[in-house]
Design a protein around this motif. Structure first.
Motif, short mmCIF file in Angstrom:
data_model
loop_
_atom_site.label_atom_id
_atom_site.label_comp_id
_atom_site.label_asym_id
_atom_site.label_seq_id
_atom_site.Cartn_x
_atom_site.Cartn_y
_atom_site.Cartn_z
N VAL A 1 10.99 6.70 -40.25
CA VAL A 1 9.92 7.16 -41.14
C VAL A 1 10.57 7.69 -42.42
O VAL A 1 11.38 8.61 -42.39
N ASP B 1 10.95 18.89 -43.17
CA ASP B 1 10.54 19.13 -44.56
C ASP B 1 11.47 20.16 -45.23
O ASP B 1 11.85 20.00 -46.40
N GLN C 1 7.99 9.24 -33.08
CA GLN C 1 7.15 8.40 -33.95
C GLN C 1 7.42 6.91 -33.75
O GLN C 1 6.73 6.08 -34.33
N THR D 1 4.08 9.68 -43.53
CA THR D 1 3.57 10.26 -42.29
C THR D 1 3.29 9.15 -41.29
O THR D 1 2.90 8.04 -41.66
N GLU E 1 5.62 18.19 -32.62
CA GLU E 1 5.25 17.84 -34.00
C GLU E 1 5.23 19.09 -34.89
O GLU E 1 5.66 19.06 -36.04
N GLU F 1 8.34 18.57 -37.77
CA GLU F 1 7.93 18.21 -39.12
C GLU F 1 8.26 19.30 -40.16
O GLU F 1 8.86 19.00 -41.19
N LYS G 1 13.39 13.46 -35.08
CA LYS G 1 12.91 12.76 -36.28
C LYS G 1 13.87 11.61 -36.55
O LYS G 1 15.09 11.75 -36.40
N PRO H 1 1.97 8.98 -36.91
CA PRO H 1 1.61 9.80 -35.75
C PRO H 1 2.71 9.83 -34.69
O PRO H 1 3.52 8.91 -34.59
N TYR H 2 2.71 10.90 -33.92
CA TYR H 2 3.61 11.04 -32.78
C TYR H 2 3.00 10.33 -31.58
O TYR H 2 1.81 10.52 -31.28
#
Length: 244
Positions: free
Chosen positions: A156, A232, A152, A161, A224, A228, A78, A163-164
């Motif tokens: 980000v 989070d 990505q 959001t 993903e 993700e 990420k 997309p990958y």
């Protein structure tokens, strides 16, 4: 309202960070010319300095979690700000990146990037860009290390959001090596844009490795699905609450 002292300290931190980049690039130039190990030593010294001064000047502590990759692996991370680059490079022994082709012309920085084996790719038309990336990865495999890519494709912001991109899966299949996903929350404290740096605990967490041999579609769905939620969780731990 932003605390003016915190804003000024953030400005001071950013200024000295770029000055340190120049100073350490010059200090380690001869060792880097002698061997790639000297170039990596310079990279590690710079990353340690940025982490140290972030803690002292703006109260931004940092932590690496999980098992740090050591061998010939792909790291799919990420990407929220420059600070996750710093954390990953401070932890792994021989970091190298898939990077924008334009960066190789950056004074000193571009030379160091090529010296440690970073792979410049052209973000042109998709088909041509993928073909060039595969060729560049094959050439870059001559320099052992941990190849870092951002699935990505760009930074980000927390809560956003994007997309990958399948390029990560193509490289995974081409390398036939394990892939270590990595999650982070650094964007909560160090935004994509602006000067203010916030105090807190920035984390990069290395997640369990994905063995080689998956299909590209399976691999893309898995990274993903693990990156993700882990990011989070780290952002929630840092007190981030998504809008809505």
């Amino acid at each position: 309202m932003t605390n003016p002292v915190r804003w000024l300290l953030s400005l001071l931190f950013i200024a000295q960070m770029y000055l340190a980049m120049l100073v350490l690039a010059v200090v380690y130039l001869v060792p880097a010319l002698v061997s790639r190990s000297g170039a990596w030593a310079g990279v590690h010294a710079y990353c340690r300095w940025v982490r140290f001064t972030a803690r002292i000047l703006v109260g931004l502590r940092s932590e690496i979690r999980g098992e740090v990759p050591q061998g010939e692996v792909l790291i799919a991370s990420k990407h929220q700000s420059f600070f996750d680059i710093i954390l990953i490079c401070s932890a792994v022994p021989r970091p190298k990146f898939i990077m924008k082709k334009e960066l190789k012309w950056a004074p000193l920085l571009g030379w160091y990037a090529l010296r440690i084996g970073c792979i410049p790719v052209d973000r042109g038309k998709k088909g041509r860009a993928i073909a060039e990336m595969k060729r560049a990865v094959a050439e870059g495999a001559k320099i052992p290390g941990q190849l870092i890519i951002y699935p990505q494709g760009t930074r980000v912001a927390p809560g956003a959001t994007l997309p990958y991109k399948v390029g990560t899966g193509i490289i995974y299949a081409q390398m036939n090596r394990p892939c270590v996903p990595a999650a982070t929350n650094v964007g909560v404290f160090w935004p994509r844009h602006g000067i203010l740096r916030k105090p807190g605990l920035a984390v990069v967490e290395f997640l369990p490795a994905i063995a080689p041999g998956r299909s590209i579609s399976e691999f893309m769905a898995e990274i993903e699905a693990v990156i993700e939620p882990a990011s989070d969780r780290l952002m929630q731990e840092a007190g981030f609450v998504a809008a809505g």
